[in-house]
Design a protein around this motif. Structure first.
Motif, mmCIF file in Angstrom:
data_model
loop_
_atom_site.group_PDB
_atom_site.id
_atom_site.type_symbol
_atom_site.label_atom_id
_atom_site.label_comp_id
_atom_site.label_asym_id
_atom_site.label_seq_id
_atom_site.Cartn_x
_atom_site.Cartn_y
_atom_site.Cartn_z
ATOM 1 N N LEU A 3 32.327 19.131 30.836
ATOM 2 C CA LEU A 3 32.386 18.806 29.261
ATOM 3 C C LEU A 3 30.845 18.211 28.863
ATOM 4 C CD1 LEU A 3 35.563 16.798 29.238
ATOM 5 C CD2 LEU A 3 35.131 18.887 28.350
ATOM 6 N N PRO A 4 30.466 18.742 27.789
ATOM 7 C CA PRO A 4 29.464 18.267 27.286
ATOM 8 C C PRO A 4 29.290 16.819 27.039
ATOM 9 C CG PRO A 4 30.413 19.577 25.500
ATOM 10 C CD PRO A 4 31.167 19.622 26.749
ATOM 11 N N PRO A 5 27.929 16.146 27.404
ATOM 12 C CA PRO A 5 28.044 14.696 27.364
ATOM 13 C C PRO A 5 27.967 14.103 25.704
ATOM 14 C CG PRO A 5 25.706 15.379 27.700
ATOM 15 C CD PRO A 5 26.773 16.728 27.554
ATOM 16 N N HIS A 6 28.743 12.955 25.707
ATOM 17 C CA HIS A 6 28.768 12.312 24.319
ATOM 18 C C HIS A 6 27.722 11.187 24.374
ATOM 19 C CE1 HIS A 6 30.323 10.997 20.566
ATOM 20 N NE2 HIS A 6 30.544 9.966 21.143
ATOM 21 N N PRO A 7 27.051 10.863 23.328
ATOM 22 C CA PRO A 7 26.017 9.795 23.287
ATOM 23 C C PRO A 7 26.624 8.491 23.764
ATOM 24 C CG PRO A 7 25.531 11.314 21.400
ATOM 25 C CD PRO A 7 26.984 11.893 22.104
ATOM 26 N N ALA A 8 26.318 7.937 24.861
ATOM 27 C CA ALA A 8 26.913 6.648 25.217
ATOM 28 C C ALA A 8 26.627 5.438 24.353
ATOM 29 C CB ALA A 8 26.296 6.355 26.755
ATOM 30 N N ALA A 9 25.655 5.693 23.422
ATOM 31 C CA ALA A 9 25.421 4.515 22.390
ATOM 32 C C ALA A 9 26.358 4.740 21.235
ATOM 33 C CB ALA A 9 23.859 4.327 22.083
ATOM 34 N N ASP A 10 27.083 5.895 21.252
ATOM 35 C CA ASP A 10 27.756 6.068 19.930
ATOM 36 C C ASP A 10 29.249 5.933 20.257
ATOM 37 O OD1 ASP A 10 28.813 6.873 17.428
ATOM 38 O OD2 ASP A 10 28.009 9.045 17.686
ATOM 39 N N ASP A 11 30.028 5.080 19.356
ATOM 40 C CA ASP A 11 31.306 4.862 19.638
ATOM 41 C C ASP A 11 32.074 5.621 18.597
ATOM 42 O OD1 ASP A 11 33.580 3.443 21.083
ATOM 43 O OD2 ASP A 11 33.789 2.151 19.445
ATOM 44 N N ILE A 12 31.363 6.399 17.771
ATOM 45 C CA ILE A 12 32.480 7.196 16.998
ATOM 46 C C ILE A 12 32.591 8.521 17.348
ATOM 47 C CG2 ILE A 12 32.235 8.162 14.444
ATOM 48 C CD1 ILE A 12 29.893 6.203 13.962
ATOM 49 N N SER A 13 33.812 9.020 17.306
ATOM 50 C CA SER A 13 34.411 10.382 17.564
ATOM 51 C C SER A 13 33.631 11.532 16.938
ATOM 52 C CB SER A 13 35.600 10.541 17.352
ATOM 53 O OG SER A 13 36.318 11.994 17.860
ATOM 54 N N PRO A 14 32.930 12.394 17.636
ATOM 55 C CA PRO A 14 32.405 13.488 16.894
ATOM 56 C C PRO A 14 33.274 14.091 16.055
ATOM 57 C CG PRO A 14 32.044 13.791 19.187
ATOM 58 C CD PRO A 14 33.179 12.565 19.065
ATOM 59 N N PRO A 15 32.668 14.570 14.818
ATOM 60 C CA PRO A 15 33.278 15.020 13.555
ATOM 61 C C PRO A 15 33.922 16.348 13.878
ATOM 62 C CG PRO A 15 31.100 14.895 13.109
ATOM 63 C CD PRO A 15 31.231 14.323 14.271
ATOM 64 N N ASP A 16 34.788 16.907 13.371
ATOM 65 C CA ASP A 16 35.419 18.361 13.254
ATOM 66 C C ASP A 16 34.293 19.188 12.845
ATOM 67 O OD1 ASP A 16 37.933 18.247 14.716
ATOM 68 O OD2 ASP A 16 38.824 17.358 13.069
ATOM 69 N N PRO A 17 33.992 20.093 13.494
ATOM 70 C CA PRO A 17 33.011 21.242 12.966
ATOM 71 C C PRO A 17 33.638 21.801 11.663
ATOM 72 C CG PRO A 17 33.814 22.324 14.902
ATOM 73 C CD PRO A 17 34.367 20.712 14.824
ATOM 74 N N PRO A 18 33.084 22.129 10.653
ATOM 75 C CA PRO A 18 33.604 22.744 9.404
ATOM 76 C C PRO A 18 34.095 24.106 9.630
ATOM 77 C CG PRO A 18 31.408 22.894 8.992
ATOM 78 C CD PRO A 18 31.495 22.107 10.558
ATOM 79 N N PRO A 19 35.390 24.658 9.018
ATOM 80 C CA PRO A 19 35.931 25.894 9.539
ATOM 81 C C PRO A 19 35.029 26.971 9.158
ATOM 82 C CG PRO A 19 37.367 24.479 8.222
ATOM 83 C CD PRO A 19 36.336 23.839 8.076
ATOM 84 N N ALA A 20 34.993 27.841 10.272
ATOM 85 C CA ALA A 20 33.801 28.909 10.112
ATOM 86 C C ALA A 20 34.303 30.012 9.071
ATOM 87 C CB ALA A 20 33.730 29.661 11.477
ATOM 88 N N PRO A 21 33.328 30.726 8.337
ATOM 89 C CA PRO A 21 31.927 30.663 8.807
ATOM 90 C C PRO A 21 31.227 29.416 7.874
ATOM 91 C CG PRO A 21 32.013 32.269 7.167
ATOM 92 C CD PRO A 21 33.587 31.800 7.484
ATOM 93 N N ILE A 22 30.209 28.749 8.575
ATOM 94 C CA ILE A 22 29.536 27.472 7.956
ATOM 95 C C ILE A 22 29.014 28.096 6.641
ATOM 96 C CG2 ILE A 22 28.267 25.483 8.071
ATOM 97 C CD1 ILE A 22 28.675 25.627 11.336
ATOM 98 N N PRO A 23 29.143 27.744 5.482
ATOM 99 C CA PRO A 23 28.376 28.274 4.338
ATOM 100 C C PRO A 23 26.780 27.826 4.284
ATOM 101 C CG PRO A 23 30.480 27.089 3.577
ATOM 102 C CD PRO A 23 30.144 26.792 4.996
ATOM 103 N N ASN A 24 25.812 28.652 3.819
ATOM 104 C CA ASN A 24 24.624 28.564 4.026
ATOM 105 C C ASN A 24 23.945 27.989 5.409
ATOM 106 O OD1 ASN A 24 24.583 29.290 1.257
ATOM 107 N ND2 ASN A 24 25.387 27.348 0.768
ATOM 108 N N ASN A 25 24.484 28.482 6.407
ATOM 109 C CA ASN A 25 24.059 28.104 7.742
ATOM 110 C C ASN A 25 23.996 29.126 8.626
ATOM 111 O OD1 ASN A 25 24.104 26.559 10.502
ATOM 112 N ND2 ASN A 25 24.396 24.721 9.250
#
Length: 241
Positions: A155-177
């Motif tokens: 599993l990719p590491p989650h920043p240890a200093a961050d207690d916030i769950s990573p947000p869901d990525p937006p549904p693909a395709p990501i606009p203007n990205n």
């Protein structure tokens, strides 16, 4: 140039067709070279053989996967009520081939068909909101009930200093990205969500040892984790199980 225009990250298995075309073109070019056309290819082939044979011999002794070993280990040790998660989902093809146990398992994200690479199903998941929530909920329920969670894959590491769950990525395709439909972005985000769940709530994470005497090709060399225990309150930032 074709791979770049297609927006693909170059992988070794993309190049055999190019090598075949190059060999045919070289053979045609040498056909009009007179004596050189007979001696040159022999010298080149002999030199290539001498250089490449030791490397090929060494890699021929490598295992191409360790998932069969991990599947046997989980099959031997997992108990009723446990849950198995394979990450990323493309490793589910090999795991389904070798796993013969009765403990339920899934991939991240959950793919219904593991006979071959169902990129169409993965694309559907990329277009959804919170596509791995059911996996996260099942993993949390397993740990909270006192059973073990088995994870195949790094599993990719989650920043240890961050207690916030990573947000869901937006549904693909990501606009203007430029990421658009790039699966790596989504696979990484989903892995971070699972890692955060474990880091914030699990009591213990055990990495099962591997046999260093067995050389395994890095393309399909997975770690195996056994996760146990549950903390209702998230662990403090910076702490780890």
């Amino acid at each position: 140039g074709f791979l770049r225009l297609a927006g693909r990250v170059a992988q070794p298995w993309y190049f055999p067709p190019l090598l075949v075309c190059a060999a045919a073109a070289m053979d045609a070019a040498l056909a009009t070279g007179g004596r050189l056309s007979r001696v040159g290819p022999l010298i080149l082939a002999s030199a290539a053989f001498c250089v490449l044979f030791p490397v090929a011999l060494r890699e021929a002794s490598w295992r191409l996967t360790n998932i069969d070993l991990l599947a046997a280990e989980v099959e031997r040790r997992a108990e009723p009520g446990d849950y198995i998660v394979v990450y990323p989902c493309h490793f589910g093809i090999t795991f389904e081939r070798y796993y013969k146990g009765q403990i339920p398992w899934t991939t991240v994200p959950e793919i219904a068909d593991h006979r071959f690479h169902r990129l169409d199903l993965l694309k559907e998941k990329m277009g959804q909101t919170s596509p791995i929530q059911s996996v996260l909920d099942r993993a949390a329920q397993t740990l909270a009930s006192g059973r073990s969670l088995w994870i195949l894959g790094g599993l990719p590491p989650h920043p240890a200093a961050d207690d916030i769950s990573p947000p869901d990525p937006p549904p693909a395709p990501i606009p203007n990205n430029p990421l658009g439909w790039w699966e790596g972005y989504y696979v990484d985000a989903w892995g971070r969500q699972l890692e955060h769940l474990i880091g914030a709530h699990a009591e213990h994470v055990y990495v099962l040892p591997e046999d260093p005497a067995i050389p395994i090709h890095p393309y399909e060399k997975l770690p195996l984790y056994m996760v146990t225990g549950w903390r209702a309150e998230p662990r403090a930032p910076g702490a780890s199980p």
